[in-house]
Design a protein around this motif. Structure first.
Motif, mmCIF file in Angstrom:
data_model
loop_
_atom_site.group_PDB
_atom_site.id
_atom_site.type_symbol
_atom_site.label_atom_id
_atom_site.label_comp_id
_atom_site.label_asym_id
_atom_site.label_seq_id
_atom_site.Cartn_x
_atom_site.Cartn_y
_atom_site.Cartn_z
ATOM 1 N N GLU A 25 -7.591 -9.106 -3.517
ATOM 2 C CA GLU A 25 -7.522 -11.182 -3.030
ATOM 3 C C GLU A 25 -8.475 -10.684 -1.488
ATOM 4 O O GLU A 25 -8.319 -9.383 -0.881
ATOM 5 N N PHE A 26 -9.261 -11.517 -1.763
ATOM 6 C CA PHE A 26 -9.863 -11.714 -1.185
ATOM 7 C C PHE A 26 -9.579 -12.398 0.542
ATOM 8 O O PHE A 26 -8.814 -12.719 0.379
ATOM 9 N N ASP A 27 -10.065 -11.969 1.659
ATOM 10 C CA ASP A 27 -10.167 -11.615 3.194
ATOM 11 C C ASP A 27 -11.084 -12.785 3.594
ATOM 12 O O ASP A 27 -11.586 -13.790 2.655
ATOM 13 N N ALA A 28 -10.201 -13.254 5.059
ATOM 14 C CA ALA A 28 -11.451 -14.318 5.365
ATOM 15 C C ALA A 28 -12.910 -14.023 5.356
ATOM 16 O O ALA A 28 -13.931 -15.149 4.992
ATOM 17 N N GLU A 29 -13.085 -12.360 5.636
ATOM 18 C CA GLU A 29 -14.255 -12.221 5.337
ATOM 19 C C GLU A 29 -14.938 -12.479 3.936
ATOM 20 O O GLU A 29 -16.325 -11.499 3.892
ATOM 21 N N GLY A 30 -14.538 -12.465 2.596
ATOM 22 C CA GLY A 30 -14.751 -12.767 2.063
ATOM 23 C C GLY A 30 -14.959 -10.359 1.168
ATOM 24 O O GLY A 30 -15.248 -10.679 -0.109
ATOM 25 N N PHE A 31 -13.800 -10.254 1.698
ATOM 26 C CA PHE A 31 -13.587 -8.472 1.614
ATOM 27 C C PHE A 31 -12.345 -8.333 0.844
ATOM 28 O O PHE A 31 -11.555 -9.199 1.080
ATOM 29 N N LEU A 32 -12.521 -7.546 -0.386
ATOM 30 C CA LEU A 32 -11.316 -7.217 -1.803
ATOM 31 C C LEU A 32 -9.949 -6.822 -0.639
ATOM 32 O O LEU A 32 -10.064 -5.033 -0.027
ATOM 33 N N TYR A 33 -9.042 -6.436 -1.193
ATOM 34 C CA TYR A 33 -7.827 -5.590 0.030
ATOM 35 C C TYR A 33 -6.599 -5.771 -1.053
ATOM 36 O O TYR A 33 -6.273 -6.557 -1.877
ATOM 37 N N PRO A 34 -5.963 -4.829 -0.927
ATOM 38 C CA PRO A 34 -4.850 -4.802 -2.620
ATOM 39 C C PRO A 34 -3.785 -5.631 -1.725
ATOM 40 O O PRO A 34 -3.289 -5.190 -0.516
ATOM 41 N N LEU A 35 -2.243 -6.394 -2.588
ATOM 42 C CA LEU A 35 -1.789 -6.542 -2.645
ATOM 43 C C LEU A 35 -0.873 -6.054 -3.212
ATOM 44 O O LEU A 35 -1.328 -6.387 -4.691
ATOM 45 N N ILE A 36 0.571 -5.056 -3.086
ATOM 46 C CA ILE A 36 2.123 -5.917 -3.705
ATOM 47 C C ILE A 36 2.696 -6.504 -4.056
ATOM 48 O O ILE A 36 2.784 -6.836 -3.627
ATOM 49 N N ASP A 37 2.561 -6.583 -5.507
ATOM 50 C CA ASP A 37 3.950 -7.421 -6.468
ATOM 51 C C ASP A 37 4.726 -6.522 -5.700
ATOM 52 O O ASP A 37 5.299 -6.125 -6.902
ATOM 53 N N GLU A 38 5.960 -7.002 -5.230
ATOM 54 C CA GLU A 38 7.205 -5.986 -5.155
ATOM 55 C C GLU A 38 8.000 -6.452 -6.042
ATOM 56 O O GLU A 38 8.762 -5.260 -5.981
ATOM 57 N N HIS A 39 7.758 -7.486 -6.723
ATOM 58 C CA HIS A 39 8.905 -7.525 -7.795
ATOM 59 C C HIS A 39 8.852 -6.778 -9.605
ATOM 60 O O HIS A 39 9.082 -6.439 -9.689
ATOM 61 N N LYS A 40 7.221 -6.505 -9.119
ATOM 62 C CA LYS A 40 7.272 -5.339 -10.004
ATOM 63 C C LYS A 40 6.620 -4.344 -10.361
ATOM 64 O O LYS A 40 6.433 -3.023 -11.015
ATOM 65 N N CYS A 41 6.593 -3.885 -8.714
ATOM 66 C CA CYS A 41 6.492 -2.642 -8.320
ATOM 67 C C CYS A 41 7.309 -1.506 -8.815
ATOM 68 O O CYS A 41 8.499 -2.141 -8.504
ATOM 69 N N ILE A 42 7.355 -0.098 -9.086
ATOM 70 C CA ILE A 42 8.927 0.697 -9.723
ATOM 71 C C ILE A 42 8.544 2.028 -8.537
ATOM 72 O O ILE A 42 9.431 2.966 -8.984
ATOM 73 N N GLY A 43 7.858 1.266 -7.583
ATOM 74 C CA GLY A 43 7.571 3.352 -6.826
ATOM 75 C C GLY A 43 7.833 4.522 -7.110
ATOM 76 O O GLY A 43 7.628 5.609 -7.097
ATOM 77 N N CYS A 44 6.460 4.350 -7.897
ATOM 78 C CA CYS A 44 5.517 5.653 -8.621
ATOM 79 C C CYS A 44 5.096 6.324 -7.982
ATOM 80 O O CYS A 44 4.599 7.294 -8.122
ATOM 81 N N TYR A 45 4.383 5.106 -6.727
ATOM 82 C CA TYR A 45 2.997 5.625 -5.896
ATOM 83 C C TYR A 45 2.093 6.117 -6.273
ATOM 84 O O TYR A 45 1.759 6.789 -5.779
ATOM 85 N N GLN A 46 2.308 6.509 -7.732
ATOM 86 C CA GLN A 46 0.540 6.313 -8.012
ATOM 87 C C GLN A 46 -0.470 5.789 -7.059
ATOM 88 O O GLN A 46 -1.704 6.752 -7.075
ATOM 89 N N CYS A 47 0.151 4.844 -6.342
ATOM 90 C CA CYS A 47 -1.459 4.180 -6.498
ATOM 91 C C CYS A 47 -1.686 5.180 -4.018
ATOM 92 O O CYS A 47 -2.841 5.308 -3.796
ATOM 93 N N LEU A 48 -0.813 5.656 -3.922
ATOM 94 C CA LEU A 48 -1.670 6.166 -2.150
ATOM 95 C C LEU A 48 -1.843 7.784 -3.481
ATOM 96 O O LEU A 48 -2.245 7.937 -2.357
ATOM 97 N N LYS A 49 -1.335 7.820 -4.013
ATOM 98 C CA LYS A 49 -2.154 9.872 -4.217
ATOM 99 C C LYS A 49 -3.262 9.771 -5.009
ATOM 100 O O LYS A 49 -4.333 10.033 -4.407
ATOM 101 N N VAL A 50 -3.893 8.068 -5.522
ATOM 102 C CA VAL A 50 -4.948 8.015 -5.909
ATOM 103 C C VAL A 50 -6.017 7.879 -4.758
ATOM 104 O O VAL A 50 -7.490 7.492 -4.798
ATOM 105 N N CYS A 51 -5.032 7.310 -3.043
ATOM 106 C CA CYS A 51 -6.192 6.654 -2.723
ATOM 107 C C CYS A 51 -6.998 7.923 -1.551
ATOM 108 O O CYS A 51 -6.472 8.724 -1.125
ATOM 109 N N ALA A 52 -8.055 7.554 -2.093
ATOM 110 C CA ALA A 52 -9.455 8.086 -1.286
ATOM 111 C C ALA A 52 -8.872 8.393 0.316
ATOM 112 O O ALA A 52 -9.544 9.184 0.953
#
Length: 85
Positions: free
Chosen positions: A43-70
């Motif tokens: 999702e874009f913020d007010a300055e036009g930069f993209l940031y990720p947001l998690i849909d808590e209803h879809k998330c299964i808590g696998c934490y792959q997102c945290l593991k891949v985060c550089a």
């Protein structure tokens, strides 16, 4: 591991926190790309930069997102070397 106290309905696992402040995210979308449930959207913020947001209803808590985060890997490596502020 960063986690929220809110749990999802699928498996009662805690939802990961991708970042607490914008400087902890570069908006690369690696977390978005790896999510097996498509629970992350960018999702874009007010300055036009993209940031990720998690849909808590879809998330299964696998934490792959945290593991891949550089950013998290880099910060962890700097902490180990004593270079983090």
């Amino acid at each position: 591991m960063n986690e929220k106290s809110i749990v999802n309905n699928h498996n009662q696992k805690k939802i990961p926190i991708l970042y607490t402040k914008k400087s902890d995210c570069c908006g690369c979308s690696a977390c978005y790309a790896i999510c097996p449930m498509q629970a992350i959207h960018m999702e874009f913020d007010a300055e036009g930069f993209l940031y990720p947001l998690i849909d808590e209803h879809k998330c299964i808590g696998c934490y792959q997102c945290l593991k891949v985060c550089a950013y998290k890997k880099d910060k962890k490596a700097k902490l180990k070397r004593g270079l983090d502020e």
